[in-house]
Design an enzyme around this catalytic site. Sequence first.
Site, PDB file in Angstrom:
ATOM      1  N   ARG A 142      41.890  97.888  -9.524  1.00  0.00           N
ATOM      2  CA  ARG A 142      43.034  98.797  -9.393  1.00  0.00           C
ATOM      3  C   ARG A 142      43.253  99.702 -10.603  1.00  0.00           C
ATOM      4  O   ARG A 142      44.376 100.057 -10.922  1.00  0.00           O
ATOM      5  CB  ARG A 142      44.321  98.025  -9.076  1.00  0.00           C
ATOM      6  CG  ARG A 142      44.253  97.202  -7.797  1.00  0.00           C
ATOM      7  CD  ARG A 142      44.052  98.052  -6.549  1.00  0.00           C
ATOM      8  NE  ARG A 142      43.822  97.203  -5.389  1.00  0.00           N
ATOM      9  CZ  ARG A 142      42.618  96.825  -4.955  1.00  0.00           C
ATOM     10  NH1 ARG A 142      41.519  97.257  -5.577  1.00  0.00           N
ATOM     11  NH2 ARG A 142      42.489  96.050  -3.896  1.00  0.00           N
ATOM     12  N   SER A 184      51.599  97.294  -2.204  1.00  0.00           N
ATOM     13  CA  SER A 184      51.735  96.157  -3.125  1.00  0.00           C
ATOM     14  C   SER A 184      52.418  96.622  -4.404  1.00  0.00           C
ATOM     15  O   SER A 184      51.980  97.580  -5.038  1.00  0.00           O
ATOM     16  CB  SER A 184      50.364  95.576  -3.463  1.00  0.00           C
ATOM     17  OG  SER A 184      49.748  95.067  -2.299  1.00  0.00           O
ATOM     18  N   GLU A 254      51.478  97.738  -9.807  1.00  0.00           N
ATOM     19  CA  GLU A 254      50.438  98.507  -9.133  1.00  0.00           C
ATOM     20  C   GLU A 254      50.992  99.860  -8.704  1.00  0.00           C
ATOM     21  O   GLU A 254      50.299 100.861  -8.734  1.00  0.00           O
ATOM     22  CB  GLU A 254      49.906  97.746  -7.916  1.00  0.00           C
ATOM     23  CG  GLU A 254      48.749  98.439  -7.223  1.00  0.00           C
ATOM     24  CD  GLU A 254      48.018  97.545  -6.237  1.00  0.00           C
ATOM     25  OE1 GLU A 254      47.652  98.029  -5.164  1.00  0.00           O
ATOM     26  OE2 GLU A 254      47.803  96.363  -6.553  1.00  0.00           O
TER      27      GLU A 254
END
Length: 258
Positions: A142, A184, A254
């Site tokens: 990520r 998320s 995130e």
Amino acid sequence: MFTKTIDFSTYSSIRIGQPEEVLMIEGGDEIPSDRYLVGGANNLLISPAPPLLMMFSKDFAYIKESDGMLEIGAAMPTGRIVSYAKKHDIAGFEFCAKLPGTLGGMLAMNAGVKEYEIFNILHSVQIEAEWIAKEDIAHGYRFAKLGGVATAARFEMHRGYSQVLNEELKALRANQPHDPSAGSAFKNPPNDSAGRLIEAAGLKGYRDGGMAWSEVHANFLVNQGGGTYAEAMRLIELAKERVLSKFGVELELEIKVL
């Protein structure tokens, strides 16, 4: 270049924000260095005082093939990428069906599902007119250090689009809430799940005004109607404090907070 008013309370996936003047970048324009690039706003939380914003115009939403390569513009929506791959029997993009947004957003955070990530299939990225091989870009779970604004990317073409894989990955959505969210909220810590930690900290379903940690999946911060930036940030800070206190784990966001 031209400016466009975008109401982020309806444009962003979490339905938080206000009307903002956004600079639209057209093909051939020089990209300003003093503005934040917004794509589909699917993982963004816009504050009441965000930085200056910009977006790519439709000039950057394209797909073309040449010499065994697929070149895709950064403003291309993921849904259209999957449709193109399916129509032309191109393998590797099946996982994008589960990821809303644009290619640029996927590149900026090395978006993915399970073991499938955009950098796995990436060949090179065009950053401010220069093509850079993926091996020369620091990236991981990520994150990707692009070092500039990505305008397009290239992928080696391989035949064999898998509808079976597409359906398997889309089925993962079954445990995701349908309320407005930014996806998320936190990255999964090594060998653990942010959702499990938030739930174990007693916050699954916990509400502050119009915002809540979802009853469906605890790592989704959802807008249950009229939620505000302040409420969202209070829940984010509460989750970080609780998980750190209870498990000694520091959760990393995130979603992007502007």
